[in-house]
Design a protein around this motif. Structure first.
Motif, PDB file in Angstrom:
ATOM      1  N   ASN A 233     -31.599 -56.106  -4.258  1.00 21.33           N
ATOM      2  CA  ASN A 233     -31.565 -57.565  -4.297  1.00 21.33           C
ATOM      3  C   ASN A 233     -30.666 -58.193  -3.241  1.00 21.33           C
ATOM      4  O   ASN A 233     -29.579 -57.709  -2.976  1.00 21.33           O
ATOM      5  CB  ASN A 233     -31.153 -58.092  -5.673  1.00 21.33           C
ATOM      6  CG  ASN A 233     -32.100 -57.625  -6.749  1.00 21.33           C
ATOM      7  OD1 ASN A 233     -33.305 -57.510  -6.517  1.00 21.33           O
ATOM      8  ND2 ASN A 233     -31.585 -57.344  -7.915  1.00 21.33           N
TER       9      ASN A 233
ATOM     10  N   GLN B 263     -32.299 -57.769   1.435  1.00 19.61           N
ATOM     11  CA  GLN B 263     -33.561 -57.588   2.132  1.00 19.61           C
ATOM     12  C   GLN B 263     -33.727 -56.190   2.721  1.00 19.61           C
ATOM     13  O   GLN B 263     -34.334 -56.010   3.758  1.00 19.61           O
ATOM     14  CB  GLN B 263     -33.703 -58.643   3.255  1.00 19.61           C
ATOM     15  CG  GLN B 263     -33.580 -60.067   2.777  1.00 19.61           C
ATOM     16  CD  GLN B 263     -34.747 -60.511   1.925  1.00 19.61           C
ATOM     17  OE1 GLN B 263     -35.655 -59.724   1.622  1.00 19.61           O
ATOM     18  NE2 GLN B 263     -34.754 -61.750   1.499  1.00 19.61           N
ATOM     19  N   GLY B 264     -33.162 -55.200   2.054  1.00 21.17           N
ATOM     20  CA  GLY B 264     -33.382 -53.826   2.461  1.00 21.17           C
ATOM     21  C   GLY B 264     -32.543 -53.344   3.617  1.00 21.17           C
ATOM     22  O   GLY B 264     -32.719 -52.221   4.094  1.00 21.17           O
ATOM     23  N   LYS B 265     -31.633 -54.146   4.089  1.00 24.27           N
ATOM     24  CA  LYS B 265     -30.844 -53.744   5.261  1.00 24.27           C
ATOM     25  C   LYS B 265     -29.887 -52.610   4.905  1.00 24.27           C
ATOM     26  O   LYS B 265     -29.443 -52.468   3.781  1.00 24.27           O
ATOM     27  CB  LYS B 265     -30.029 -54.927   5.781  1.00 24.27           C
ATOM     28  CG  LYS B 265     -30.867 -56.101   6.221  1.00 24.27           C
ATOM     29  CD  LYS B 265     -30.031 -57.103   6.998  1.00 24.27           C
ATOM     30  CE  LYS B 265     -28.840 -57.632   6.239  1.00 24.27           C
ATOM     31  NZ  LYS B 265     -29.245 -58.451   5.085  1.00 24.27           N
ATOM     32  N   LEU B 266     -29.575 -51.820   5.921  1.00 23.12           N
ATOM     33  CA  LEU B 266     -28.599 -50.755   5.790  1.00 23.12           C
ATOM     34  C   LEU B 266     -27.303 -51.140   6.487  1.00 23.12           C
ATOM     35  O   LEU B 266     -27.326 -51.761   7.553  1.00 23.12           O
ATOM     36  CB  LEU B 266     -29.117 -49.456   6.420  1.00 23.12           C
ATOM     37  CG  LEU B 266     -30.259 -48.735   5.723  1.00 23.12           C
ATOM     38  CD1 LEU B 266     -30.735 -47.553   6.567  1.00 23.12           C
ATOM     39  CD2 LEU B 266     -29.836 -48.241   4.353  1.00 23.12           C
TER      40      LEU B 266
END
Lengths: 115, 114
Positions: free
Chosen positions: A97, A100-103
């Motif tokens: 959540n 946005q999927g960022k690392l």
């Protein structure tokens, strides 16, 4: 703020010796944690990941990592290294959540293997 | 071996020139990311897409970079006017979703700005 720290910029071990690469993270809840490897002139390849459950996770090429919530750590280990393990290793953090999927990546640890 | 395909592997540009990189994500992956990896191994998230829509991008990307992921075509990242500080490895990654956490990376496009 969320962060990942790999305290060792370079590690040298002898072929056949055991290995531990350290990773500390900062995140208030339980994160998703990853170890990636980058061989020269190549992209990142996933070694293993932790989402939940058993704190010891197995990965490719006999790598494993242990998640510790109390220590905020996710150290990578291998019982016996091979010369082909020479590469740069990155620990990374993500979470569900809102991101946005960022690392978030650590600074990397360059592993050199002595013959 | 990477199933995310990036081209070109290397590009050399002069300052002020355009630099364009392309990425074909892994089949069936609707989410695409672009990261910049500098020579100090610092990663900077640039932009991500879900299908053709931008999810998030940083200020730098908004101002000097343009990126798109058209349907049935490779995704692309273009620097409008290259600067020396843009010299880096540009990594494309794809994912099954924004909450899976796992990204699959390509081999990168190494940009050198002279």
């Amino acid at each position: 703020a969320q962060s990942v720290t790999q305290p060792d910029a370079r590690v040298t071990v002898s072929e056949g010796a055991s290995l531990q690469l350290r990773c500390k993270y900062s995140y208030s809840a339980t994160p998703y944690l990853f170890w990636y490897v980058q061989y020269p002139r190549q992209g990142l390849q996933l070694l293993l990941k932790y989402y939940s459950g058993d704190p010891v996770v197995q990965g490719v090429n006999s790598f494993e990592a242990e998640f510790s919530k109390s220590n905020s750590s996710f150290h990578l280990q291998k019982a016996s290294v091979h010369w082909s393990d020479s590469a740069v290793y990155f620990c990374a953090l993500s979470w569900v959540n809102y991101n946005q999927g960022k690392l978030i990546f650590g600074q990397g640890t360059k592993l050199s293997i002595k013959p | 071996n990477s199933k995310v395909i990036q081209t070109p592997r290397y590009l050399v540009k002069g300052q002020g020139q355009k630099a364009k990189m392309r990425c074909i994500p892994e089949k069936g992956h609707p989410v695409v990311f672009w990261y910049q990896q500098n020579k100090n191994n610092e990663f900077k998230f640039l932009i991500n897409f879900q299908n053709q829509e931008v999810l998030q991008q940083i200020d730098m990307t908004e101002k000097r970079f343009s990126a798109e992921c058209p349907s049935n075509s490779p995704c692309s990242l273009e620097i409008q006017s290259s600067e020396a500080g843009d010299s880096a490895l540009y990594l494309c990654a794809s994912s099954l979703g924004v909450n899976t956490g796992q990204l699959y990376f390509g081999e990168g496009s190494k940009l050198t700005v002279l």
